[in-house]
Design a protein around this motif. Structure first.
Motif, PDB file in Angstrom:
ATOM      1  N   ALA A  41       0.827  -1.208   0.000  1.00 15.48           N
ATOM      2  CA  ALA A  41       0.000   0.000   0.000  1.00 15.48           C
ATOM      3  C   ALA A  41       0.865   1.262   0.000  1.00 15.48           C
ATOM      4  O   ALA A  41       1.885   1.330   0.688  1.00 15.48           O
ATOM      5  N   GLY A  42       0.407   2.247  -0.767  1.00 13.82           N
ATOM      6  CA  GLY A  42       1.173   3.479  -0.914  1.00 13.82           C
ATOM      7  C   GLY A  42       0.909   4.522   0.148  1.00 13.82           C
ATOM      8  O   GLY A  42       1.724   5.417   0.352  1.00 13.82           O
ATOM      9  N   THR A  43      -0.226   4.429   0.812  1.00 17.77           N
ATOM     10  CA  THR A  43      -0.554   5.418   1.844  1.00 17.77           C
ATOM     11  C   THR A  43      -1.054   4.700   3.093  1.00 17.77           C
ATOM     12  O   THR A  43      -1.564   3.573   3.015  1.00 17.77           O
ATOM     13  N   PRO A  44      -0.938   5.340   4.247  1.00 16.56           N
ATOM     14  CA  PRO A  44      -1.434   4.716   5.483  1.00 16.56           C
ATOM     15  C   PRO A  44      -2.943   4.446   5.430  1.00 16.56           C
ATOM     16  O   PRO A  44      -3.414   3.442   5.983  1.00 16.56           O
ATOM     17  N   GLU A  45      -3.693   5.309   4.746  1.00 11.30           N
ATOM     18  CA  GLU A  45      -5.140   5.120   4.665  1.00 11.30           C
ATOM     19  C   GLU A  45      -5.484   3.863   3.866  1.00 11.30           C
ATOM     20  O   GLU A  45      -6.371   3.085   4.262  1.00 11.30           O
ATOM     21  N   ILE A  46      -4.795   3.673   2.762  1.00 11.50           N
ATOM     22  CA  ILE A  46      -5.051   2.472   1.949  1.00 11.50           C
ATOM     23  C   ILE A  46      -4.617   1.229   2.705  1.00 11.50           C
ATOM     24  O   ILE A  46      -5.314   0.210   2.709  1.00 11.50           O
ATOM     25  N   LYS A  47      -3.473   1.312   3.379  1.00 10.59           N
ATOM     26  CA  LYS A  47      -3.000   0.160   4.161  1.00 10.59           C
ATOM     27  C   LYS A  47      -4.003  -0.195   5.251  1.00 10.59           C
ATOM     28  O   LYS A  47      -4.304  -1.373   5.469  1.00 10.59           O
ATOM     29  N   GLU A  48      -4.563   0.803   5.909  1.00 12.56           N
ATOM     30  CA  GLU A  48      -5.539   0.557   6.980  1.00 12.56           C
ATOM     31  C   GLU A  48      -6.802  -0.093   6.414  1.00 12.56           C
ATOM     32  O   GLU A  48      -7.342  -1.033   6.985  1.00 12.56           O
ATOM     33  N   MET A  49      -7.255   0.397   5.257  1.00  9.91           N
ATOM     34  CA  MET A  49      -8.442  -0.171   4.620  1.00  9.91           C
ATOM     35  C   MET A  49      -8.193  -1.628   4.221  1.00  9.91           C
ATOM     36  O   MET A  49      -9.014  -2.511   4.472  1.00  9.91           O
ATOM     37  N   LEU A  50      -7.057  -1.894   3.598  1.00 14.06           N
ATOM     38  CA  LEU A  50      -6.733  -3.266   3.179  1.00 14.06           C
ATOM     39  C   LEU A  50      -6.570  -4.191   4.385  1.00 14.06           C
ATOM     40  O   LEU A  50      -6.951  -5.361   4.327  1.00 14.06           O
ATOM     41  N   THR A  51      -6.027  -3.670   5.472  1.00 15.02           N
ATOM     42  CA  THR A  51      -5.871  -4.469   6.690  1.00 15.02           C
ATOM     43  C   THR A  51      -7.237  -4.829   7.268  1.00 15.02           C
ATOM     44  O   THR A  51      -7.447  -5.953   7.730  1.00 15.02           O
ATOM     45  N   ARG A  52      -8.185  -3.891   7.227  1.00 14.87           N
ATOM     46  CA  ARG A  52      -9.563  -4.195   7.672  1.00 14.87           C
ATOM     47  C   ARG A  52     -10.160  -5.302   6.817  1.00 14.87           C
ATOM     48  O   ARG A  52     -10.791  -6.237   7.323  1.00 14.87           O
ATOM     49  N   HIS A  53      -9.980  -5.199   5.509  1.00 19.14           N
ATOM     50  CA  HIS A  53     -10.489  -6.237   4.602  1.00 19.14           C
ATOM     51  C   HIS A  53      -9.800  -7.565   4.856  1.00 19.14           C
ATOM     52  O   HIS A  53     -10.432  -8.625   4.779  1.00 19.14           O
ATOM     53  N   LEU A  54      -8.520  -7.534   5.173  1.00 14.97           N
ATOM     54  CA  LEU A  54      -7.782  -8.753   5.488  1.00 14.97           C
ATOM     55  C   LEU A  54      -8.368  -9.439   6.719  1.00 14.97           C
ATOM     56  O   LEU A  54      -8.591 -10.652   6.710  1.00 14.97           O
ATOM     57  N   VAL A  55      -8.661  -8.664   7.752  1.00 13.37           N
ATOM     58  CA  VAL A  55      -9.253  -9.228   8.967  1.00 13.37           C
ATOM     59  C   VAL A  55     -10.622  -9.839   8.659  1.00 13.37           C
ATOM     60  O   VAL A  55     -10.943 -10.937   9.125  1.00 13.37           O
ATOM     61  N   GLU A  56     -11.410  -9.171   7.833  1.00 11.88           N
ATOM     62  CA  GLU A  56     -12.710  -9.711   7.441  1.00 11.88           C
ATOM     63  C   GLU A  56     -12.550 -10.998   6.630  1.00 11.88           C
ATOM     64  O   GLU A  56     -13.308 -11.957   6.817  1.00 11.88           O
ATOM     65  N   ALA A  57     -11.566 -11.028   5.752  1.00 12.68           N
ATOM     66  CA  ALA A  57     -11.308 -12.234   4.957  1.00 12.68           C
ATOM     67  C   ALA A  57     -10.852 -13.387   5.841  1.00 12.68           C
ATOM     68  O   ALA A  57     -11.246 -14.543   5.635  1.00 12.68           O
ATOM     69  N   LEU A  58     -10.037 -13.084   6.845  1.00  9.83           N
ATOM     70  CA  LEU A  58      -9.612 -14.119   7.801  1.00  9.83           C
ATOM     71  C   LEU A  58     -10.803 -14.666   8.579  1.00  9.83           C
ATOM     72  O   LEU A  58     -10.913 -15.881   8.805  1.00  9.83           O
ATOM     73  N   ASP A  59     -11.696 -13.782   8.992  1.00 10.34           N
ATOM     74  CA  ASP A  59     -12.908 -14.211   9.706  1.00 10.34           C
ATOM     75  C   ASP A  59     -13.769 -15.104   8.818  1.00 10.34           C
ATOM     76  O   ASP A  59     -14.279 -16.133   9.272  1.00 10.34           O
ATOM     77  N   MET A  60     -13.914 -14.719   7.547  1.00 13.84           N
ATOM     78  CA  MET A  60     -14.704 -15.528   6.619  1.00 13.84           C
ATOM     79  C   MET A  60     -14.064 -16.902   6.433  1.00 13.84           C
ATOM     80  O   MET A  60     -14.746 -17.926   6.452  1.00 13.84           O
ATOM     81  N   HIS A  61     -12.752 -16.930   6.277  1.00 15.01           N
ATOM     82  CA  HIS A  61     -12.042 -18.201   6.134  1.00 15.01           C
ATOM     83  C   HIS A  61     -12.288 -19.084   7.357  1.00 15.01           C
ATOM     84  O   HIS A  61     -12.534 -20.285   7.226  1.00 15.01           O
ATOM     85  N   GLU A  62     -12.222 -18.506   8.531  1.00 13.74           N
ATOM     86  CA  GLU A  62     -12.448 -19.260   9.766  1.00 13.74           C
ATOM     87  C   GLU A  62     -13.860 -19.840   9.814  1.00 13.74           C
ATOM     88  O   GLU A  62     -14.057 -20.996  10.191  1.00 13.74           O
ATOM     89  N   GLN A  63     -14.839 -19.048   9.415  1.00  6.44           N
ATOM     90  CA  GLN A  63     -16.222 -19.533   9.421  1.00  6.44           C
ATOM     91  C   GLN A  63     -16.421 -20.678   8.437  1.00  6.44           C
ATOM     92  O   GLN A  63     -17.078 -21.673   8.757  1.00  6.44           O
ATOM     93  N   ILE A  64     -15.855 -20.543   7.257  1.00  9.88           N
ATOM     94  CA  ILE A  64     -15.998 -21.596   6.249  1.00  9.88           C
ATOM     95  C   ILE A  64     -15.304 -22.868   6.715  1.00  9.88           C
ATOM     96  O   ILE A  64     -15.868 -23.964   6.633  1.00  9.88           O
ATOM     97  N   SER A  65     -14.071 -22.740   7.213  1.00  8.58           N
ATOM     98  CA  SER A  65     -13.343 -23.936   7.637  1.00  8.58           C
ATOM     99  C   SER A  65     -14.012 -24.585   8.843  1.00  8.58           C
ATOM    100  O   SER A  65     -14.087 -25.817   8.920  1.00  8.58           O
ATOM    101  N   ALA A  66     -14.544 -23.792   9.767  1.00 10.92           N
ATOM    102  CA  ALA A  66     -15.253 -24.361  10.921  1.00 10.92           C
ATOM    103  C   ALA A  66     -16.493 -25.124  10.467  1.00 10.92           C
ATOM    104  O   ALA A  66     -16.797 -26.214  10.973  1.00 10.92           O
ATOM    105  N   TYR A  67     -17.220 -24.573   9.504  1.00 14.48           N
ATOM    106  CA  TYR A  67     -18.392 -25.249   8.945  1.00 14.48           C
ATOM    107  C   TYR A  67     -17.996 -26.578   8.318  1.00 14.48           C
ATOM    108  O   TYR A  67     -18.644 -27.605   8.524  1.00 14.48           O
ATOM    109  N   MET A  68     -16.917 -26.556   7.558  1.00 12.85           N
ATOM    110  CA  MET A  68     -16.470 -27.775   6.883  1.00 12.85           C
ATOM    111  C   MET A  68     -15.976 -28.824   7.886  1.00 12.85           C
ATOM    112  O   MET A  68     -16.219 -30.016   7.703  1.00 12.85           O
ATOM    113  N   VAL A  69     -15.302 -28.387   8.923  1.00  7.39           N
ATOM    114  CA  VAL A  69     -14.850 -29.314   9.973  1.00  7.39           C
ATOM    115  C   VAL A  69     -16.061 -29.937  10.653  1.00  7.39           C
ATOM    116  O   VAL A  69     -16.122 -31.151  10.883  1.00  7.39           O
TER     117      VAL A  69
END
Length: 99
Positions: A41-69
């Motif tokens: 990311a080129g700016t702190p604002e973009i990095k912060e936004m992408l980091t929020r999306h990363l956390v949401e993507a991690l949460d989604m991954h956890e939910q899917i894998s927990a469902y599959m388990v």
């Protein structure tokens, strides 16, 4: 797929598993892509936004894998069990009747 055809071909239940695995693989890809984008990311604002999306993507991954388990479709911590499940799914696919 039609439930009657799924039952006749032995695919009943396997279709949901295939869709869930595809979603899990896509979620993993999203996590990887957001992590890479956040480090570039080129700016702190973009990095912060992408980091929020990363956390949401991690949460989604956890939910899917927990469902599959829970369904018995994913054994991330038991390699032998996962290999056995994968081989069973391969055999099911290979034994599907051809049209």
């Amino acid at each position: 797929m039609n439930p009657i055809i799924e039952t006749l071909t032995g695919m009943d239940g396997l279709s949901d598993q295939v869709v869930a695995m595809d979603l899990l693989i896509s979620a993993k890809s999203g996590v990887r892509n957001y992590a890479m984008a956040a480090t570039e990311a080129g700016t702190p604002e973009i990095k912060e936004m992408l980091t929020r999306h990363l956390v949401e993507a991690l949460d989604m991954h956890e939910q899917i894998s927990a469902y599959m388990v829970e369904k018995g479709w994913y054994h991330a911590w038991d390699t032998n069990e996962q290999i056995s499940l994968d081989l069973n799914n391969i055999n099911t696919a290979l034994n599907l009747p051809t049209l």
